[in-house]
Design a protein around this motif. Structure first.
Motif, PDB file in Angstrom:
ATOM      1  N   VAL A  52       0.842  -1.200   0.000  1.00 40.28           N
ATOM      2  CA  VAL A  52       0.000   0.000   0.000  1.00 40.28           C
ATOM      3  C   VAL A  52       0.879   1.253   0.000  1.00 40.28           C
ATOM      4  CG1 VAL A  52      -1.651   1.353   1.363  1.00 40.28           C
ATOM      5  CG2 VAL A  52      -1.989  -1.119   1.062  1.00 40.28           C
ATOM      6  N   GLN A  53       1.897   1.255   0.844  1.00 43.50           N
ATOM      7  CA  GLN A  53       2.811   2.399   0.922  1.00 43.50           C
ATOM      8  C   GLN A  53       3.489   2.648  -0.430  1.00 43.50           C
ATOM      9  OE1 GLN A  53       5.943   1.826   3.807  1.00 43.50           O
ATOM     10  NE2 GLN A  53       6.295   4.022   4.038  1.00 43.50           N
ATOM     11  N   MET A  54       3.958   1.573  -1.071  1.00 45.69           N
ATOM     12  CA  MET A  54       4.635   1.717  -2.362  1.00 45.69           C
ATOM     13  C   MET A  54       3.660   2.156  -3.450  1.00 45.69           C
ATOM     14  SD  MET A  54       7.496   1.700  -3.806  1.00 45.69           S
ATOM     15  CE  MET A  54       8.425   1.383  -5.278  1.00 45.69           C
ATOM     16  N   LEU A  55       2.444   1.620  -3.434  1.00 37.72           N
ATOM     17  CA  LEU A  55       1.461   2.009  -4.449  1.00 37.72           C
ATOM     18  C   LEU A  55       1.123   3.492  -4.341  1.00 37.72           C
ATOM     19  CD1 LEU A  55      -0.929  -1.074  -4.483  1.00 37.72           C
ATOM     20  CD2 LEU A  55       0.809  -0.449  -6.179  1.00 37.72           C
ATOM     21  N   LYS A  56       1.096   4.007  -3.133  1.00 35.74           N
ATOM     22  CA  LYS A  56       0.852   5.446  -2.949  1.00 35.74           C
ATOM     23  C   LYS A  56       1.989   6.263  -3.556  1.00 35.74           C
ATOM     24  CE  LYS A  56      -2.094   5.069   1.124  1.00 35.74           C
ATOM     25  NZ  LYS A  56      -2.198   5.232   2.581  1.00 35.74           N
ATOM     26  N   LYS A  57       3.229   5.794  -3.373  1.00 37.63           N
ATOM     27  CA  LYS A  57       4.389   6.483  -3.967  1.00 37.63           C
ATOM     28  C   LYS A  57       4.323   6.423  -5.493  1.00 37.63           C
ATOM     29  CE  LYS A  57       7.806   5.641  -0.312  1.00 37.63           C
ATOM     30  NZ  LYS A  57       9.041   4.912   0.014  1.00 37.63           N
ATOM     31  N   LEU A  58       3.983   5.242  -6.027  1.00 39.83           N
ATOM     32  CA  LEU A  58       3.898   5.082  -7.476  1.00 39.83           C
ATOM     33  C   LEU A  58       2.775   5.926  -8.058  1.00 39.83           C
ATOM     34  CD1 LEU A  58       4.513   1.233  -7.796  1.00 39.83           C
ATOM     35  CD2 LEU A  58       6.144   3.089  -8.221  1.00 39.83           C
ATOM     36  N   ASP A  59       1.697   6.075  -7.295  1.00 42.82           N
ATOM     37  CA  ASP A  59       0.579   6.916  -7.714  1.00 42.82           C
ATOM     38  C   ASP A  59       1.035   8.381  -7.777  1.00 42.82           C
ATOM     39  OD1 ASP A  59      -2.651   6.762  -7.947  1.00 42.82           O
ATOM     40  OD2 ASP A  59      -2.040   8.642  -6.977  1.00 42.82           O
ATOM     41  N   GLU A  60       1.783   8.821  -6.762  1.00 39.68           N
ATOM     42  CA  GLU A  60       2.317  10.189  -6.749  1.00 39.68           C
ATOM     43  C   GLU A  60       3.231  10.446  -7.938  1.00 39.68           C
ATOM     44  OE1 GLU A  60       4.286  10.868  -2.998  1.00 39.68           O
ATOM     45  OE2 GLU A  60       2.447  10.480  -1.858  1.00 39.68           O
ATOM     46  N   LYS A  61       3.988   9.420  -8.334  1.00 40.44           N
ATOM     47  CA  LYS A  61       4.910   9.546  -9.475  1.00 40.44           C
ATOM     48  C   LYS A  61       4.189   9.354 -10.808  1.00 40.44           C
ATOM     49  CE  LYS A  61       9.006   7.916  -6.995  1.00 40.44           C
ATOM     50  NZ  LYS A  61      10.024   6.851  -6.910  1.00 40.44           N
ATOM     51  N   LYS A  62       2.880   9.140 -10.757  1.00 38.15           N
ATOM     52  CA  LYS A  62       2.043   8.958 -11.958  1.00 38.15           C
ATOM     53  C   LYS A  62       2.421   7.707 -12.753  1.00 38.15           C
ATOM     54  CE  LYS A  62       0.023  13.173 -11.692  1.00 38.15           C
ATOM     55  NZ  LYS A  62      -0.403  13.250 -10.320  1.00 38.15           N
ATOM     56  N   LEU A  63       2.873   6.667 -12.024  1.00 42.25           N
ATOM     57  CA  LEU A  63       3.199   5.392 -12.672  1.00 42.25           C
ATOM     58  C   LEU A  63       2.039   4.408 -12.556  1.00 42.25           C
ATOM     59  CD1 LEU A  63       6.893   5.103 -11.468  1.00 42.25           C
ATOM     60  CD2 LEU A  63       6.092   5.673 -13.770  1.00 42.25           C
ATOM     61  N   VAL A  64       1.185   4.611 -11.546  1.00 41.36           N
ATOM     62  CA  VAL A  64      -0.033   3.814 -11.379  1.00 41.36           C
ATOM     63  C   VAL A  64      -1.166   4.742 -10.953  1.00 41.36           C
ATOM     64  CG1 VAL A  64       1.258   1.753 -10.623  1.00 41.36           C
ATOM     65  CG2 VAL A  64       0.233   3.262  -8.914  1.00 41.36           C
ATOM     66  N   VAL A  65      -2.374   4.234 -11.127  1.00 41.92           N
ATOM     67  CA  VAL A  65      -3.547   4.861 -10.525  1.00 41.92           C
ATOM     68  C   VAL A  65      -4.002   3.887  -9.454  1.00 41.92           C
ATOM     69  CG1 VAL A  65      -5.910   5.642 -10.890  1.00 41.92           C
ATOM     70  CG2 VAL A  65      -4.174   6.053 -12.659  1.00 41.92           C
ATOM     71  N   TYR A  66      -3.954   4.337  -8.225  1.00 41.86           N
ATOM     72  CA  TYR A  66      -4.277   3.466  -7.092  1.00 41.86           C
ATOM     73  C   TYR A  66      -5.430   4.071  -6.297  1.00 41.86           C
ATOM     74  CZ  TYR A  66      -3.864   1.234  -2.518  1.00 41.86           C
ATOM     75  OH  TYR A  66      -4.122   0.575  -1.350  1.00 41.86           O
ATOM     76  N   ASN A  67      -6.482   3.261  -6.126  1.00 39.08           N
ATOM     77  CA  ASN A  67      -7.617   3.676  -5.304  1.00 39.08           C
ATOM     78  C   ASN A  67      -8.289   2.427  -4.729  1.00 39.08           C
ATOM     79  OD1 ASN A  67      -9.254   2.661  -7.441  1.00 39.08           O
ATOM     80  ND2 ASN A  67      -9.104   4.633  -8.476  1.00 39.08           N
ATOM     81  N   LYS A  68      -9.411   2.612  -4.086  1.00 37.75           N
ATOM     82  CA  LYS A  68     -10.086   1.494  -3.407  1.00 37.75           C
ATOM     83  C   LYS A  68     -10.452   0.345  -4.352  1.00 37.75           C
ATOM     84  CE  LYS A  68     -12.139   4.031   0.484  1.00 37.75           C
ATOM     85  NZ  LYS A  68     -10.945   4.829   0.604  1.00 37.75           N
TER      86      LYS A  68
END
Length: 148
Positions: A52-68
């Motif tokens: 979860v922590q890494m997905l949030k970082k990747l989302d910030e870097k615009k490499l993934v879209v992470y949500n519920k």
């Protein structure tokens, strides 16, 4: 006095970590369609809160879209994931078919992060543009494969 002209390269663990997550998400999507935190955690052998922590970082870097509802790769994330899968699958073909050795996934993982597009295309060309890896999974095409 003899001067050493060779230099040593120190990779960045953070970049490799990012690439592994993108590769895992890409691979899960290829097999199952939907990437879930639990599936990513299992594949990378890490705890779900770390994912979860890494997905949030990747989302910030615009490499993934992470949500519920889950996680999906952006185009940039997909490009990196595709590149990583192409690198690893070509290395598997090299080990099994050309070098006649057992596939060493740890070695593949160590090498794949340091391959650039020129090297990957040269390897693919040398291997005659294989379409499947030894695990019978598709090898993503590169620019070198356009005329084959």
């Amino acid at each position: 006095m003899n001067h050493i002209s060779e230099s040593l390269f120190v990779g960045t663990a953070e970049l490799e970590h990012t690439e592994m997550y993108l590769k895992a998400i890409w691979h899960i999507k290829e097999k199952e369609g939907q990437s879930k935190v639990s599936t990513i955690a299992r594949m990378l052998n890490v705890r779900q809160p770390s994912v979860v922590q890494m997905l949030k970082k990747l989302d910030e870097k615009k490499l993934v879209v992470y949500n519920k509802s889950g996680v999906r790769l952006t185009q940039e994330g997909k490009d990196i994931g595709t590149s990583m899968m192409r690198n690893s699958r070509l290395l598997e073909v090299l080990m099994k078919d050309s070098l006649k050795m057992e596939i060493d996934e740890e070695m593949v993982c160590g090498i794949e992060h340091h391959m650039n597009e020129q090297f990957t295309d040269a390897l693919c060309t040398m291997l005659k543009h294989p379409r499947k890896c030894p695990h019978d999974l598709a090898i993503p095409k590169g620019k070198c494969c356009e005329n084959t």
